[in-house]
Scaffold this active site. Structure first.
Site, PDB file in Angstrom:
ATOM      1  N   TYR A   1      -6.655   1.847   2.002  1.00 41.62           N
ATOM      2  CA  TYR A   1      -6.489   1.306   0.649  1.00 41.62           C
ATOM      3  C   TYR A   1      -7.638   0.355   0.309  1.00 41.62           C
ATOM      4  O   TYR A   1      -8.084  -0.452   1.122  1.00 41.62           O
ATOM      5  CB  TYR A   1      -5.154   0.548   0.535  1.00 41.62           C
ATOM      6  CG  TYR A   1      -4.959  -0.054  -0.850  1.00 41.62           C
ATOM      7  CD1 TYR A   1      -4.436   0.712  -1.885  1.00 41.62           C
ATOM      8  CD2 TYR A   1      -5.352  -1.360  -1.125  1.00 41.62           C
ATOM      9  CE1 TYR A   1      -4.292   0.181  -3.159  1.00 41.62           C
ATOM     10  CE2 TYR A   1      -5.210  -1.901  -2.406  1.00 41.62           C
ATOM     11  CZ  TYR A   1      -4.685  -1.119  -3.409  1.00 41.62           C
ATOM     12  OH  TYR A   1      -4.547  -1.640  -4.677  1.00 41.62           O
TER      13      TYR A   1
ATOM     14  N   GLN B   1      -6.449   0.435  -7.690  1.00 39.14           N
ATOM     15  CA  GLN B   1      -5.574  -0.043  -8.761  1.00 39.14           C
ATOM     16  C   GLN B   1      -6.014   0.542 -10.113  1.00 39.14           C
ATOM     17  O   GLN B   1      -5.232   0.603 -11.056  1.00 39.14           O
ATOM     18  CB  GLN B   1      -5.604  -1.571  -8.803  1.00 39.14           C
ATOM     19  CG  GLN B   1      -4.704  -2.184  -9.840  1.00 39.14           C
ATOM     20  CD  GLN B   1      -4.505  -3.680  -9.590  1.00 39.14           C
ATOM     21  OE1 GLN B   1      -3.763  -4.067  -8.701  1.00 39.14           O
ATOM     22  NE2 GLN B   1      -5.191  -4.499 -10.356  1.00 39.14           N
TER      23      GLN B   1
ATOM     24  N   LYS C   1      -4.204   3.850 -12.312  1.00 39.57           N
ATOM     25  CA  LYS C   1      -2.979   3.987 -13.105  1.00 39.57           C
ATOM     26  C   LYS C   1      -3.155   4.175 -14.596  1.00 39.57           C
ATOM     27  O   LYS C   1      -2.549   5.066 -15.199  1.00 39.57           O
ATOM     28  CB  LYS C   1      -2.067   2.784 -12.850  1.00 39.57           C
ATOM     29  CG  LYS C   1      -1.430   2.845 -11.490  1.00 39.57           C
ATOM     30  CD  LYS C   1      -0.644   1.613 -11.181  1.00 39.57           C
ATOM     31  CE  LYS C   1      -0.642   1.387  -9.692  1.00 39.57           C
ATOM     32  NZ  LYS C   1      -1.991   1.160  -9.107  1.00 39.57           N
TER      33      LYS C   1
ATOM     34  N   ASN D   1       0.821  -1.217   0.000  1.00 36.34           N
ATOM     35  CA  ASN D   1       0.000   0.000   0.000  1.00 36.34           C
ATOM     36  C   ASN D   1       0.858   1.272   0.000  1.00 36.34           C
ATOM     37  O   ASN D   1       0.580   2.216  -0.744  1.00 36.34           O
ATOM     38  CB  ASN D   1      -0.941   0.007   1.206  1.00 36.34           C
ATOM     39  CG  ASN D   1      -1.925  -1.150   1.144  1.00 36.34           C
ATOM     40  OD1 ASN D   1      -2.004  -1.839   0.117  1.00 36.34           O
ATOM     41  ND2 ASN D   1      -2.670  -1.373   2.217  1.00 36.34           N
TER      42      ASN D   1
ATOM     43  N   THR E   1     -15.346  38.136 -31.305  1.00 34.95           N
ATOM     44  CA  THR E   1     -16.148  37.593 -30.209  1.00 34.95           C
ATOM     45  C   THR E   1     -17.343  36.947 -30.900  1.00 34.95           C
ATOM     46  O   THR E   1     -17.758  37.412 -31.979  1.00 34.95           O
ATOM     47  CB  THR E   1     -16.636  38.689 -29.228  1.00 34.95           C
ATOM     48  OG1 THR E   1     -17.449  39.619 -29.948  1.00 34.95           O
ATOM     49  CG2 THR E   1     -15.465  39.449 -28.593  1.00 34.95           C
ATOM     50  N   HIS E   2     -17.869  35.897 -30.353  1.00 29.46           N
ATOM     51  CA  HIS E   2     -18.965  35.125 -30.993  1.00 29.46           C
ATOM     52  C   HIS E   2     -18.574  34.653 -32.393  1.00 29.46           C
ATOM     53  O   HIS E   2     -19.435  34.487 -33.254  1.00 29.46           O
ATOM     54  CB  HIS E   2     -20.256  35.944 -31.081  1.00 29.46           C
ATOM     55  CG  HIS E   2     -20.629  36.633 -29.810  1.00 29.46           C
ATOM     56  ND1 HIS E   2     -21.429  36.053 -28.854  1.00 29.46           N
ATOM     57  CD2 HIS E   2     -20.281  37.855 -29.315  1.00 29.46           C
ATOM     58  CE1 HIS E   2     -21.577  36.892 -27.831  1.00 29.46           C
ATOM     59  NE2 HIS E   2     -20.880  37.987 -28.081  1.00 29.46           N
TER      60      HIS E   2
ATOM     61  N   SER F   1      -5.777  13.147 -48.514  1.00 30.45           N
ATOM     62  CA  SER F   1      -6.982  12.318 -48.505  1.00 30.45           C
ATOM     63  C   SER F   1      -6.716  11.123 -49.412  1.00 30.45           C
ATOM     64  O   SER F   1      -5.975  11.224 -50.388  1.00 30.45           O
ATOM     65  CB  SER F   1      -8.161  13.136 -49.020  1.00 30.45           C
ATOM     66  OG  SER F   1      -9.118  12.291 -49.609  1.00 30.45           O
TER      67      SER F   1
ATOM     68  N   LYS G   1      -6.551  17.404 -51.632  1.00 32.21           N
ATOM     69  CA  LYS G   1      -6.751  17.804 -50.240  1.00 32.21           C
ATOM     70  C   LYS G   1      -5.502  17.794 -49.360  1.00 32.21           C
ATOM     71  O   LYS G   1      -4.601  16.997 -49.533  1.00 32.21           O
ATOM     72  CB  LYS G   1      -7.804  16.903 -49.577  1.00 32.21           C
ATOM     73  CG  LYS G   1      -9.175  17.184 -50.118  1.00 32.21           C
ATOM     74  CD  LYS G   1     -10.251  16.865 -49.130  1.00 32.21           C
ATOM     75  CE  LYS G   1     -10.247  17.853 -47.978  1.00 32.21           C
ATOM     76  NZ  LYS G   1     -11.153  17.418 -46.927  1.00 32.21           N
TER      77      LYS G   1
ATOM     78  N   GLU H   1      -6.658  18.426 -35.385  1.00 32.70           N
ATOM     79  CA  GLU H   1      -7.896  17.669 -35.120  1.00 32.70           C
ATOM     80  C   GLU H   1      -7.655  16.595 -34.062  1.00 32.70           C
ATOM     81  O   GLU H   1      -8.477  16.383 -33.171  1.00 32.70           O
ATOM     82  CB  GLU H   1      -8.407  17.011 -36.408  1.00 32.70           C
ATOM     83  CG  GLU H   1      -9.006  18.016 -37.374  1.00 32.70           C
ATOM     84  CD  GLU H   1      -9.294  17.409 -38.740  1.00 32.70           C
ATOM     85  OE1 GLU H   1     -10.417  17.525 -39.205  1.00 32.70           O
ATOM     86  OE2 GLU H   1      -8.380  16.803 -39.337  1.00 32.70           O
TER      87      GLU H   1
HETATM   88  N1  ARG Z   1      -1.278  -3.497  -7.646  1.00 35.99           N
HETATM   89  C1  ARG Z   1      -1.792  -2.777  -6.529  1.00 35.99           C
HETATM   90  C2  ARG Z   1      -2.245  -1.388  -6.980  1.00 35.99           C
HETATM   91  O1  ARG Z   1      -1.874  -1.009  -8.005  1.00 35.99           O
HETATM   92  C3  ARG Z   1      -0.745  -2.635  -5.480  1.00 35.99           C
HETATM   93  C4  ARG Z   1      -1.256  -2.477  -4.099  1.00 35.99           C
HETATM   94  C5  ARG Z   1      -1.869  -3.725  -3.640  1.00 35.99           C
HETATM   95  N2  ARG Z   1      -2.161  -3.696  -2.251  1.00 35.99           N
HETATM   96  C6  ARG Z   1      -2.932  -4.623  -1.710  1.00 35.99           C
HETATM   97  N3  ARG Z   1      -3.118  -4.535  -0.450  1.00 35.99           N
HETATM   98  N4  ARG Z   1      -3.528  -5.535  -2.408  1.00 35.99           N
HETATM   99  O2  ARG Z   1      -2.985  -0.734  -6.308  1.00 35.99           O
END
Ligand code: ARG
Length: 462
Positions: free
Chosen positions: A318, A323, A326, A111, A156-157, A278, A284, A291
């Site tokens: 936690y 998880q 990420k 954690n 503007t607009h 294109s 083109k 874009e």
């Molecule tokens: N892979 C977990 C995450 O990204 C790591 C932490 C896991 N901790 C646990 N108590 N299971 O959050």
């Protein structure tokens, strides 16, 4: 690997589906550097505190260094069935050095380990994004300086409003990117505190020194409260928000560049390096880059909302929901890094079509406000009366198919004889632009002042 290390309570092999849902290694493997660096600092601290021996530390440190090389050279592929990057590296270390490897996780939990790795990743990338922003601001300021006399209709607009210069328009974006930069810098400062040593949620009975790991890893200090620390993802939300706001600015500029490259405008031409063709229409040239930058703003906003939503109902501390923090951050960071590099190149290479921009200033009676201002200043009229007289002058110009700046003194005076001789010169678009000398205004002198101000700011930041 994970089975051996972290399953004291679990006797059966996990179902494949559980592994598919649970394992984060496929995406958190990009944290291998942070994980190794964090573990080296933690092991160092353990040995300094006498919790593990110096010999164990030496083995752990060297083993981790070897793993780093193995990952970078592709010898260690990080594609096994380990649950996550933390288990994968710890497992590899234990395979290599045996018992010393098993001591690494003393006074630590995944954690605080993941909180550390992820924070290091966010902090590093915050710095990289900030420096790319500085490069972009430098390009915008340079473009602004070169075009501080080139007029275009300010809008503007999306309607022609008053004449401004192209440099001034570029500096509006430089100002946005400066705020973005400052946002990344203050986020960095606010979050530069070390999570490691918080263990699972409550701290540890071992005699650790969080100061030692904090110093070793370049943080300002250890965080205050461990319960908060292992469940805090504000730093991740901040980088997501900062990227979203920055991309919103990039997207607005992109929208303008797309419009300005259309035949109806022709104000800018993107270089052939930054335009695509294109597959069917041979004539083109498409502005795919702006874009895509505009489109990618959608996905980074999605990443921000996704994490806010993941976090909003979680009890302390936690929870595995976290998880999910990420992938969105990795995606937004990747998007931000690429977008900033492309933007810089595209703006540096684009051609500003001065003639077309200035021609467009003859549409829309851009200097009408100058006539109203004149009647207030020189003839002492209340602004509302001056505004109505000017409206009549505009109607006359429309009837004649002319711009207000093309009317003769006689024509102007046919609407109101208080319109004096100097007015014809005042209504010239360039005169109108250069009359806006108030602080932060568009007059070329003021624009160049803004250029200077940003240049000295840039010098201080670099
Ligand atoms: N892979 C977990 C995450 O990204 C790591 C932490 C896991 N901790 C646990 N108590 N299971 O959050």
């Amino acid at each position: 690997m994970s089975k051996k290390i972290a399953s004291a309570r679990i006797s059966e092999k996990s179902s494949q589906l559980l592994q598919d849902l649970n394992n984060s290694l496929p995406f958190d493997k990009i944290l291998y550097r942070e994980d190794i660096k964090g573990s080296q600092a933690h092991a160092y601290m353990l040995s300094e505190q006498g919790i593990i021996t110096k010999e164990d530390f030496a083995q752990i440190d060297a083993g981790l260094e070897e793993i780093l090389e193995e990952v970078e050279s592709g010898v260690f592929k990080l594609d096994g069935d380990d649950e996550d990057i933390h288990m994968a590296i710890e497992g590899r270390l234990t395979d290599k050095i045996g018992d010393a490897g098993k001591r690494l996780h003393t006074a630590r939990s995944r954690n605080d380990q993941v909180a550390l790795d992820f924070r290091l990743y966010v902090q590093n990338n915050t710095k990289v994004i900030a420096s790319l922003l500085l490069e972009n601001i430098t390009t915008f300021v340079k473009t602004a300086e070169e075009h501080a006399k080139v007029m275009l209709p300010g809008m503007t607009h999306l309607q022609h409003a008053q004449p401004i210069n192209f440099g001034y328009h570029m500096l509006a974006y430089a100002s946005m990117f400066k705020r973005d930069y400052e946002r990344f810098v203050t986020s960095y400062e606010r979050n530069n505190y070390s999570p490691i040593g918080c263990a699972a949620l409550a701290g540890t009975p071992h005699n650790i020194s969080r100061q030692t790991t904090s110093d070793k890893l370049g943080f300002n200090a250890p965080t205050l409260n461990c319960l908060d620390t292992v469940s805090d993802r504000d730093f991740a939300l901040e980088i997501l928000f900062n990227i979203s706001t920055m991309m919103m600015h990039i997207s607005r500029l992109s929208e303008e560049l797309i419009l300005w490259s259309a035949s109806e405008f022709k104000w800018v031409t993107l270089s052939d390096r930054h335009a695509t063709g294109s597959s069917i229409m041979p004539q083109k040239k498409n502005p795919d880059i702006p874009e895509l930058l505009r489109g990618k703003t959608g996905r980074v906003n999605g990443n921000l909302v996704a994490l806010l939503t993941v976090m909003k109902g979680l009890p302390l501390a936690y929870n595995k929901d976290m998880q999910e923090d990420k992938e969105g951050v990795f995606d937004s960071v990747r998007t931000a890094l690429l977008s900033l590099q492309v933007l810089n190149e595209m703006v540096a290479d684009m051609t500003v079509n001065v003639e077309e921009m200035e021609k467009a200033c003859m549409i829309g009676h851009l200097s009408a406000t100058d006539l109203a201002d004149y009647l207030v200043k020189e003839a002492g009229l209340p602004f509302r009366d001056a505004y109505h007289i000017t409206g009549n002058v505009v109607n006359l110009a429309e009837e004649k198919g002319l711009d207000i700046s093309e009317l003769t003194l006689e024509e102007l005076q046919s609407i109101d004889e208080r319109i004096g001789e100097g007015v014809v010169a005042l209504l010239d678009n360039r005169a109108s632009m250069n009359a806006r000398v108030s602080e932060g205004g568009t007059a070329t002198v003021r624009t160049l002042e803004q250029v200077e101000s940003l240049k000295s700011w840039l010098e201080n930041e670099q």
